[in-house]
Motif scaffolding. Sequence first.
Motif, PDB file in Angstrom:
ATOM      1  N   ALA A 117       0.816  -1.219   0.000  1.00 26.08           N
ATOM      2  CA  ALA A 117       0.000   0.000   0.000  1.00 26.08           C
ATOM      3  C   ALA A 117       0.849   1.268   0.000  1.00 26.08           C
ATOM      4  N   ILE A 119      -4.929   2.723   7.604  1.00 27.51           N
ATOM      5  CA  ILE A 119      -5.931   1.766   7.108  1.00 27.51           C
ATOM      6  C   ILE A 119      -5.465   1.311   5.733  1.00 27.51           C
ATOM      7  N   VAL A 171      -6.130  -2.047   2.626  1.00 28.55           N
ATOM      8  CA  VAL A 171      -6.717  -3.319   2.178  1.00 28.55           C
ATOM      9  C   VAL A 171      -5.799  -3.863   1.095  1.00 28.55           C
ATOM     10  N   MET A 216      -9.431  -5.105  -2.865  1.00 26.23           N
ATOM     11  CA  MET A 216     -10.067  -3.782  -2.768  1.00 26.23           C
ATOM     12  C   MET A 216     -11.429  -3.791  -3.447  1.00 26.23           C
ATOM     13  N   ASN A 253     -14.317  -4.420  -2.140  1.00 29.78           N
ATOM     14  CA  ASN A 253     -15.226  -5.446  -1.614  1.00 29.78           C
ATOM     15  C   ASN A 253     -15.935  -4.956  -0.356  1.00 29.78           C
ATOM     16  N   GLY A 271     -12.755  -2.060   3.480  1.00 32.33           N
ATOM     17  CA  GLY A 271     -12.386  -0.795   4.123  1.00 32.33           C
ATOM     18  C   GLY A 271     -13.551  -0.243   4.929  1.00 32.33           C
ATOM     19  N   GLU A 276      -5.309  12.221   8.691  1.00 35.46           N
ATOM     20  CA  GLU A 276      -4.656  12.941   7.598  1.00 35.46           C
ATOM     21  C   GLU A 276      -4.610  12.022   6.393  1.00 35.46           C
ATOM     22  N   PRO A 306      -9.286   7.384  -3.609  1.00 41.43           N
ATOM     23  CA  PRO A 306     -10.071   6.278  -3.024  1.00 41.43           C
ATOM     24  C   PRO A 306     -10.287   6.462  -1.521  1.00 41.43           C
ATOM     25  N   ALA A 307      -9.224   6.825  -0.813  1.00 36.17           N
ATOM     26  CA  ALA A 307      -9.353   6.985   0.643  1.00 36.17           C
ATOM     27  C   ALA A 307     -10.246   8.182   0.979  1.00 36.17           C
ATOM     28  N   LYS A 367     -12.659   9.417  -0.731  1.00 38.50           N
ATOM     29  CA  LYS A 367     -14.069   9.042  -1.010  1.00 38.50           C
ATOM     30  C   LYS A 367     -14.615   8.153   0.109  1.00 38.50           C
ATOM     31  N   LYS A 376     -17.654   9.244   2.530  1.00 34.86           N
ATOM     32  CA  LYS A 376     -18.870   8.405   2.627  1.00 34.86           C
ATOM     33  C   LYS A 376     -19.283   8.244   4.095  1.00 34.86           C
TER      34      LYS A 376
HETATM   35  C1  LIG Z   1      -8.649   3.361   0.911  1.00 32.25           C
HETATM   36  C2  LIG Z   1      -8.839   1.845   0.981  1.00 32.25           C
HETATM   37  C3  LIG Z   1      -8.543   1.366   2.399  1.00 32.25           C
HETATM   38  C4  LIG Z   1     -10.307   1.509   0.612  1.00 32.25           C
HETATM   39  O1  LIG Z   1     -10.513   0.130   0.862  1.00 32.25           O
HETATM   40  P1  LIG Z   1     -11.558  -0.744   0.022  1.00 32.25           P
HETATM   41  O2  LIG Z   1     -11.865  -1.955   0.820  1.00 32.25           O
HETATM   42  O3  LIG Z   1     -11.067  -0.956  -1.360  1.00 32.25           O
HETATM   43  O4  LIG Z   1     -12.817   0.237  -0.056  1.00 32.25           O
HETATM   44  P2  LIG Z   1     -14.342  -0.178   0.017  1.00 32.25           P
HETATM   45  O5  LIG Z   1     -14.622  -1.279  -0.971  1.00 32.25           O
HETATM   46  O6  LIG Z   1     -14.744  -0.409   1.431  1.00 32.25           O
HETATM   47  O7  LIG Z   1     -15.010   1.175  -0.545  1.00 32.25           O
HETATM   48  C5  LIG Z   1     -15.882   1.949   0.251  1.00 32.25           C
HETATM   49  C6  LIG Z   1     -16.104   3.285  -0.414  1.00 32.25           C
HETATM   50  O8  LIG Z   1     -14.886   3.983  -0.536  1.00 32.25           O
HETATM   51  C7  LIG Z   1     -14.841   4.688  -1.779  1.00 32.25           C
HETATM   52  N1  LIG Z   1     -13.804   4.098  -2.648  1.00 32.25           N
HETATM   53  C8  LIG Z   1     -13.018   3.049  -2.358  1.00 32.25           C
HETATM   54  N2  LIG Z   1     -12.131   2.843  -3.377  1.00 32.25           N
HETATM   55  C9  LIG Z   1     -12.394   3.783  -4.309  1.00 32.25           C
HETATM   56  C10 LIG Z   1     -11.822   4.084  -5.583  1.00 32.25           C
HETATM   57  N3  LIG Z   1     -10.797   3.358  -6.089  1.00 32.25           N
HETATM   58  N4  LIG Z   1     -12.315   5.134  -6.269  1.00 32.25           N
HETATM   59  C11 LIG Z   1     -13.334   5.876  -5.779  1.00 32.25           C
HETATM   60  N5  LIG Z   1     -13.946   5.625  -4.582  1.00 32.25           N
HETATM   61  C12 LIG Z   1     -13.454   4.589  -3.851  1.00 32.25           C
HETATM   62  C13 LIG Z   1     -16.211   4.537  -2.388  1.00 32.25           C
HETATM   63  O9  LIG Z   1     -17.025   5.571  -1.865  1.00 32.25           O
HETATM   64  C14 LIG Z   1     -16.665   3.193  -1.821  1.00 32.25           C
HETATM   65  O10 LIG Z   1     -18.052   3.062  -1.754  1.00 32.25           O
HETATM   66  P3  LIG Z   1     -18.858   2.478  -3.032  1.00 32.25           P
HETATM   67  O11 LIG Z   1     -18.300   1.112  -3.286  1.00 32.25           O
HETATM   68  O12 LIG Z   1     -20.284   2.466  -2.582  1.00 32.25           O
HETATM   69  O13 LIG Z   1     -18.572   3.414  -4.171  1.00 32.25           O
HETATM   70  C15 LIG Z   1      -7.920   1.133  -0.074  1.00 32.25           C
HETATM   71  O14 LIG Z   1      -8.062   1.765  -1.320  1.00 32.25           O
HETATM   72  C16 LIG Z   1      -6.452   1.107   0.311  1.00 32.25           C
HETATM   73  O15 LIG Z   1      -6.012   0.220   1.044  1.00 32.25           O
HETATM   74  N6  LIG Z   1      -5.653   2.062  -0.220  1.00 32.25           N
HETATM   75  C17 LIG Z   1      -4.206   2.049   0.019  1.00 32.25           C
HETATM   76  C18 LIG Z   1      -3.878   2.487   1.435  1.00 32.25           C
HETATM   77  C19 LIG Z   1      -4.398   3.876   1.695  1.00 32.25           C
HETATM   78  O16 LIG Z   1      -4.296   4.764   0.878  1.00 32.25           O
HETATM   79  N7  LIG Z   1      -4.956   4.067   2.905  1.00 32.25           N
HETATM   80  C20 LIG Z   1      -5.465   5.349   3.333  1.00 32.25           C
HETATM   81  C21 LIG Z   1      -4.385   6.168   3.914  1.00 32.25           C
HETATM   82  S1  LIG Z   1      -5.005   7.711   4.552  1.00 32.25           S
END
Ligand SMILES: CC(C)(COP(=O)(O)OP(=O)(O)OC[C@H]1O[C@@H](n2cnc3c(N)ncnc32)[C@H](O)[C@@H]1OP(=O)(O)O)[C@@H](O)C(=O)NCCC(=O)NCCS
Length: 178
Positions: free
Chosen positions: A29, A79, A81, A86, A88, A91, A113, A120-121, A123, A127
């Motif tokens: 990540a 956080i 995944v 991802m 699913n 998160g 922060e 993605p984060a 969003k 949410k």
């Molecule tokens: C951010 C992260 C934890 C999201 O985990 P995930 O399990 O893939 O996300 P979810 O499936 O639970 O998504 C929930 C919501 O987040 C948003 N979201 C998640 N991934 C997204 C993407 N690639 N683009 C846009 N929105 C996104 C959407 O609102 C989504 O809801 P929806 O499915 O109804 O549209 C994941 O992308 C990750 O591990 N990123 C790398 C590490 C990171 O950047 N962590 C945050 C540091 S601050």
Amino acid sequence: MSLVKVSEIFIRPMTRDDVDKVVEIEKEAYGPHHWAKSSFYDEMSNNLAKYYIAKTPEGELVGYAGTWHIIDEGHITTIAVKKAYMRNHIGEAIIHKILEDCYSDGVKYLTLEVRVSNIPAIKLYEKYGFQSLGTRKGYYQDNNEDALIMWTENIFYDKFKQKYKENIENLNKLISIK
Ligand SMILES: CC(C)(COP(=O)(O)OP(=O)(O)OC[C@H]1O[C@@H](n2cnc3c(N)ncnc32)[C@H](O)[C@@H]1OP(=O)(O)O)[C@@H](O)C(=O)NCCC(=O)NCCS
């Protein structure tokens, strides 16, 4: 789009035995600037810290997150995944667990922060009611990127609870959280 489809996820507190797998996901990540194992071991003995992992029914560790509870404020420290898992709702499932803990502990506000480029984060946080209340200039030293500082409103307010309830009702239709 996720590479692996998951319909059931198990969330439980992180233990020292999970740290090797957690750091594998950290590396994927966050690349070279990921947390070391020692940081997670330190967190395991930090009384303010609450860390969770998410596992598939087959026992694969596919996500984790951590928070600090400081009086009535919760700070999400990390956080992530696993990439193949991802999108699913894992998160979201972990954020749900974090919010439930905050309600139990009387934590009113959550903050974090996030890199301004991490859509993605951002969003995901939006949410769940986080709003950007400012930036820290050059917060990330690797590329001098700014951080958005995001906060929830008081999670005990009816408006927050109503939106949260709707999110969780939808979430429970999409993934079974154990
Ligand atoms: C951010 C992260 C934890 C999201 O985990 P995930 O399990 O893939 O996300 P979810 O499936 O639970 O998504 C929930 C919501 O987040 C948003 N979201 C998640 N991934 C997204 C993407 N690639 N683009 C846009 N929105 C996104 C959407 O609102 C989504 O809801 P929806 O499915 O109804 O549209 C994941 O992308 C990750 O591990 N990123 C790398 C590490 C990171 O950047 N962590 C945050 C540091 S601050």
